[in-house]
Design an enzyme around this catalytic site. Structure first.
Site, PDB file in Angstrom:
ATOM      1  N   GLU A  47     -25.548 117.631  12.169  1.00 51.68           N
ATOM      2  CA  GLU A  47     -26.195 118.913  11.865  1.00 51.68           C
ATOM      3  C   GLU A  47     -25.180 120.046  11.791  1.00 51.68           C
ATOM      4  O   GLU A  47     -25.314 120.959  10.959  1.00 51.68           O
ATOM      5  CB  GLU A  47     -27.253 119.233  12.921  1.00 51.68           C
ATOM      6  CG  GLU A  47     -28.415 118.251  12.982  1.00 51.68           C
ATOM      7  CD  GLU A  47     -28.199 117.138  13.982  1.00 51.68           C
ATOM      8  OE1 GLU A  47     -29.186 116.723  14.620  1.00 51.68           O
ATOM      9  OE2 GLU A  47     -27.039 116.674  14.151  1.00 51.68           O
ATOM     10  N   GLY A 290     -16.824  79.618  19.233  1.00 51.37           N
ATOM     11  CA  GLY A 290     -17.269  78.359  18.669  1.00 51.37           C
ATOM     12  C   GLY A 290     -18.691  78.010  19.022  1.00 51.37           C
ATOM     13  O   GLY A 290     -19.464  78.824  19.552  1.00 51.37           O
TER      14      GLY A 290
END
Length: 382
Positions: A47, A290
């Site tokens: 803003e 993994g």
């Protein structure tokens, strides 16, 4: 609002632990006079950037913002007060701010006579801020599991060779994922077999993620490992009772309790790991480990999103992409929703997440809310 969402996305990877936010300022006639986005943690909010560009043209105009303007003073001042001071007459925002330290901006604006409307494109805005929303609502990082595999779900050939399954385009895209994450995580098996580097390459301006290795016995990561170089910070998570003397002085260590399923050896407590990372202001984790580590996370309901890179290759044998996840029947299968598919060279990237549209409605730690999932603790060591 669509433009504000596009602006917000420019902050991905650089605003954590803060949210990504975009803002568009319209003048009285509805013309765009200012735009901004939150560019970095500690810097001006969206803003403020938009108001600075709009100048006096903001008076009597409308602010369109992806997140409810904040109402507190942190490293910057409250955006609600800045909008009031600029003479904004109307504010339209997408997602309400659930952070108890920052909420109340909409009420402050309304009390000052500003016309306030919320909920426009809320689902889209929540998806863009999913990591931050997860951290606020569930007090843990948002976890994305990434894998690369053949069409038949193999991550390597039967002899262990795996370089390379996917194309250069897919591998480059993984670095984009890393650049958007606060931490990249692998287990001891990957550390031992691949000596991975885990830093971001080829993404200009990227903030390097924290590189985390789960090494229960403090035996996989050795001095001189690539993950211990100075390209990015590194953290080695070990068991509370592990002998980590070889790593002392070479790496930052995180001591964690072991998971303790009855009668079997176990890895580390993944909930304790995510709590420790959250305390370090890690809001998003990219899980690159993994099959065993991925299975452990799935079993503990700690995977929020899956990004799979599929190569048009068949192997027929070799390690599977996912290890034991505590699922024994089809009724327990985790049902995901495909969010996106994209071709990357010869490969296909598939992104899927749980059934909930946003972190605001998802139960803590759920991959697919409502799914029946085995409750046994994951037992693989990593």
């Amino acid at each position: 609002m669509r433009r504000a969402l596009d602006l917000a996305a420019r902050g991905l990877g650089s605003t954590s632990p803060n949210p990504v936010v975009g803002c568009v300022i319209l003048d009285r006639a509805g013309r765009t006079v200012g735009e901004g986005w939150h560019q970095r943690a500690g810097g001006p909010h969206a803003e403020i950037h938009a108001l600075a560009e709009a100048g006096d043209d903001a008076r009597g105009g409308t602010a369109v913002v992806t997140l409810e303007p904040c109402n507190h003073t942190g490293r910057t001042g409250p955006c609600s007060r800045a909008l009031i001071g600029a003479g904004i007459a109307r504010v339209v925002y997408a997602v309400a701010d659930p952070d108890p330290t920052a909420t109340g901006g909409a009420r402050a604006l309304a009390d000052a006579g500003v016309d306030v409307e919320g909920g426009l494109f809320a689902d889209e805005a929540a998806a863009g801020n999913i990591a931050w929303l997860t951290s606020v609502l569930h007090h843990r990082p948002y976890v994305t599991w990434k894998f690369a595999a053949t069409l038949d779900g193999r991550t390597a050939a039967a002899d262990g060779s795996s370089r390379w399954i996917t194309s250069e385009a897919a591998r480059a895209d993984v670095h984009r994922l890393r650049a958007e994450a606060d931490a990249v995580l692998v287990g001891s098996g990957t550390a031992r077999a691949d000596d991975p580097h885990l830093a971001v390459r080829g993404v200009p301006g990227a903030v390097q993620p924290l590189r985390v290795v789960l090494d229960t016995h403090a035996s996989a990561v050795k001095r001189g490992a690539r993950v211990l170089d100075d390209a990015a910070p590194a953290l080695i998570a070990v068991a509370e009772d592990a002998d980590a003397s070889e790593l002392e002085g070479a790496a930052e260590l995180l001591r964690l309790p072991r998971a303790r399923p009855a009668g079997r050896a176990a890895g580390l407590d993944l909930h304790a790991l995510l709590a420790a990372l959250h305390a370090r202001e890690v809001r998003s984790v990219l899980l690159e480990g993994g099959a065993a580590l991925a299975g452990a996370f799935v079993a503990e309901r700690l995977v929020d999103r899956v990004v799979g890179y599929l190569a048009p290759v068949l192997l027929g044998a070799g390690p599977a992409v996912l290890g034991d996840a505590g699922i024994s029947t089809i009724a327990q299968a985790l049902r995901l929703t495909v969010c996106e598919t994209e071709r990357l060279g010869p490969d296909l990237r598939i992104t899927a997440s749980g059934a909930a549209a946003s972190a605001a409605s998802a139960p803590a730690g759920a991959v697919a809310p409502g799914s029946a999932v085995a409750t046994a603790t994951a037992t693989e060591e990593f």
